[in-house]
Design a protein around this motif. Structure first.
Motif, PDB file in Angstrom:
ATOM      1  N   ALA A  46       0.850  -1.199   0.000  1.00 39.30           N
ATOM      2  CA  ALA A  46       0.000   0.000   0.000  1.00 39.30           C
ATOM      3  C   ALA A  46       0.882   1.245   0.000  1.00 39.30           C
ATOM      4  O   ALA A  46       2.084   1.192   0.291  1.00 39.30           O
ATOM      5  CB  ALA A  46      -0.926   0.002   1.220  1.00 39.30           C
ATOM      6  N   ALA A  73       0.848   5.723   0.821  1.00 38.56           N
ATOM      7  CA  ALA A  73       0.191   6.863   1.465  1.00 38.56           C
ATOM      8  C   ALA A  73       0.825   8.154   0.984  1.00 38.56           C
ATOM      9  O   ALA A  73       2.019   8.201   0.677  1.00 38.56           O
ATOM     10  CB  ALA A  73       0.288   6.765   2.984  1.00 38.56           C
ATOM     11  N   ARG A 105      -7.468  12.739  -2.633  1.00 41.68           N
ATOM     12  CA  ARG A 105      -6.104  12.259  -2.465  1.00 41.68           C
ATOM     13  C   ARG A 105      -5.121  12.842  -3.481  1.00 41.68           C
ATOM     14  O   ARG A 105      -3.914  12.877  -3.226  1.00 41.68           O
ATOM     15  CB  ARG A 105      -6.069  10.731  -2.531  1.00 41.68           C
ATOM     16  CG  ARG A 105      -6.336  10.127  -3.909  1.00 41.68           C
ATOM     17  CD  ARG A 105      -6.175   8.619  -3.886  1.00 41.68           C
ATOM     18  NE  ARG A 105      -6.163   8.022  -5.215  1.00 41.68           N
ATOM     19  CZ  ARG A 105      -7.212   7.549  -5.851  1.00 41.68           C
ATOM     20  NH1 ARG A 105      -8.423   7.609  -5.248  1.00 41.68           N
ATOM     21  NH2 ARG A 105      -7.092   7.009  -7.047  1.00 41.68           N
ATOM     22  N   VAL A 139       0.267   1.782   6.369  1.00 40.62           N
ATOM     23  CA  VAL A 139      -0.424   2.856   5.659  1.00 40.62           C
ATOM     24  C   VAL A 139      -1.707   3.238   6.371  1.00 40.62           C
ATOM     25  O   VAL A 139      -2.060   4.422   6.464  1.00 40.62           O
ATOM     26  CB  VAL A 139      -0.695   2.443   4.204  1.00 40.62           C
ATOM     27  CG1 VAL A 139      -1.627   3.445   3.510  1.00 40.62           C
ATOM     28  CG2 VAL A 139       0.623   2.336   3.436  1.00 40.62           C
ATOM     29  N   SER A 140      -2.415   2.268   6.912  1.00 42.75           N
ATOM     30  CA  SER A 140      -3.649   2.555   7.662  1.00 42.75           C
ATOM     31  C   SER A 140      -3.355   3.420   8.888  1.00 42.75           C
ATOM     32  O   SER A 140      -4.127   4.321   9.220  1.00 42.75           O
ATOM     33  CB  SER A 140      -4.328   1.258   8.087  1.00 42.75           C
ATOM     34  OG  SER A 140      -4.778   0.529   6.964  1.00 42.75           O
ATOM     35  N   VAL A 190      -2.633   7.031   7.631  1.00 38.34           N
ATOM     36  CA  VAL A 190      -3.858   7.707   7.187  1.00 38.34           C
ATOM     37  C   VAL A 190      -4.780   8.008   8.368  1.00 38.34           C
ATOM     38  O   VAL A 190      -5.468   9.039   8.395  1.00 38.34           O
ATOM     39  CB  VAL A 190      -4.579   6.856   6.126  1.00 38.34           C
ATOM     40  CG1 VAL A 190      -5.935   7.449   5.775  1.00 38.34           C
ATOM     41  CG2 VAL A 190      -3.709   6.718   4.878  1.00 38.34           C
ATOM     42  N   GLU A 218      -4.623   7.461   1.572  1.00 39.16           N
ATOM     43  CA  GLU A 218      -4.073   6.305   0.866  1.00 39.16           C
ATOM     44  C   GLU A 218      -4.179   6.593  -0.626  1.00 39.16           C
ATOM     45  O   GLU A 218      -5.190   7.106  -1.104  1.00 39.16           O
ATOM     46  CB  GLU A 218      -4.834   5.029   1.208  1.00 39.16           C
ATOM     47  CG  GLU A 218      -4.250   3.797   0.524  1.00 39.16           C
ATOM     48  CD  GLU A 218      -4.866   2.490   0.993  1.00 39.16           C
ATOM     49  OE1 GLU A 218      -4.494   1.436   0.453  1.00 39.16           O
ATOM     50  OE2 GLU A 218      -5.731   2.540   1.901  1.00 39.16           O
TER      51      GLU A 218
END
Length: 409
Positions: free
Chosen positions: A195, A197, A233, A375-376, A379, A388
């Protein structure tokens, strides 16, 4: 910032001024150096040289205050001492020597103190520099009156603890091989992570309060709400601000008139308030935090190398970075030798390649590649403004905010 040429120039002119002062004093005890015989031969050229050194000192006094002030003082003292041939009072001559000695001792004391112990500036300066997201300035002579005026001190030459040179660049080749030349997220961070960000560097609300300029961070979302733009984003600063970015003279003039001005985010450097929180998030995802990889764009030339060892670099068709190994918390470090601007590393990644952080020199956002959980966390952090993103997202095009309306402040 204090340029090396300014430091060298002031050092040379200071030496010239002091030598002529010594000559003028010594001439008093030498009978042959009478005023009538040597006025045209030595005194007038010497006075002219001191006028030149004084001009140099005044020209460089803002970029290198301590040397500049010392140069101006000794130039003036030499001019007055040259006038001793027309009977300068002895008490004034003694006062010049005493004042110059005290000035030199203060310079030496402050130089050692600031190198060994850092700086202690006044509260207003601490707040101003903290709001600007810049390292604190060191006071000249230990009193801080020049720092209060915003004048930088001499270049910081002390080595940075924990940073090591890289002799073998092969372990970093994966990063170069993974970058893509297509203007997407993978132009900054290699493809292959689970992932990605995007962390938006905060913009700044600039105002003046009690004669102190205050720079307070403001999110892109707040600015977008002010201009009626859409938050997403891939948003771009120039699209959500809706008007041209202001340069420093315009900002200074408007702030001096009592306005509150929105200044653009930092480009090319990860702001320290963002780096501090990001470091906390990355730490649990880093197996060997003492030996992370750091890359600094070589285009900064010698501006940052005084505090770091000589090392090797890796190159991509559009970028080249000097490589270092250092603890993770060096992500907050300023790599410039001076204290006027904050410049973070442009690349940071973990030894096991679990994550990679990239702050390109032309971007006002930092991109992170890593595990989905990492990444979670980024974010979801209340201290970061982050989204993300997809690896194929274009990093310089806003498909939503295609036009803007002028921002009123």
């Amino acid at each position: 910032m204090a340029k090396r040429g300014h430091v060298l120039g002031c050092s040379i002119t200071l030496t010239v001024a002091m030598l002529y002062f010594v000559f003028s004093i010594g001439a008093l005890s030498v009978e042959v150096l009478s005023y009538n015989r040597f006025n045209g031969l030595l005194i007038l050229p010497g006075n002219f040289a001191c006028l030149v050194t004084m001009t140099v000192g005044l020209a460089f006094i803002r970029s290198t205050p301590r040397l500049g002030i010392a140069t101006v003082f000794w130039s003036a003292a030499a001019l007055l001492a040259g006038g001793r041939f027309v009977m300068l009072p002895d008490w004034l001559l003694l006062g010049l020597i005493t004042a110059g000695t005290v000035l030199g001792l203060l310079m030496v004391w402050n130089y050692k103190d600031t190198r060994n112990n850092g700086s202690a500036v006044n509260a207003d300066e601490q707040m101003r520099c903290a709001n600007e997201d810049k390292p604190r300035q060191r006071p000249a002579f230990g009193f801080g009156f020049l720092s209060m005026l915003g004048w930088p001190d001499e270049a910081r030459l002390e080595p940075v603890e924990g940073i090591k040179a890289v002799t073998d660049t092969q372990p970093a080749q994966w990063l170069v091989d993974g970058l893509e030349d297509d203007g997407t997220v993978c132009t900054c961070v290699p493809r292959g992570f689970e992932a990605y960000a995007r962390i938006f560097h905060p913009a700044w609300q600039v105002r003046i309060a009690e004669d102190v300029i205050i720079r307070e961070p403001v999110t892109w979302a707040t600015v977008a709400a002010m201009t009626g733009r859409t938050v997403h984003r891939r948003m771009q600063w120039r699209r959500i601000i809706g008007s041209p970015c202001l340069d420093d003279p315009v900002i200074n003039r408007r702030v001096a008139n009592g306005e509150t001005v929105t200044d653009a985010p930092n480009e090319g450097s990860l702001p320290t308030l963002v780096a501090t929180r990001l470091c906390e998030i990355l730490l649990p995802h880093t197996r060997v935090p003492e030996a992370c990889w750091f890359g600094v764009w070589v285009g900064f030339a010698w501006e940052y190398r005084a505090g770091v060892p000589k090392t090797n670099s890796i190159a991509w068709p559009y970028r080249e970075w000097d490589l270092f190994r250092a603890p993770l918390d060096c992500i907050q470090l300023c790599f410039f030798e001076t204290i006027v601007e904050h410049q973070s590393a442009n690349l940071v990644w973990s030894p096991d390649r679990n994550w990679c952080v990239a702050t390109d020199i032309d971007r006002d956002s930092t991109y992170v590649g890593g595990a989905a959980g990492l990444v979670s966390e980024i974010v979801g952090s209340d201290d970061l403004e982050a989204f993300e993103v997809q690896p194929d997202d274009h990093i310089a095009f806003d498909p939503v905010n295609l036009s803007g309306s002028p921002l009123g402040t």
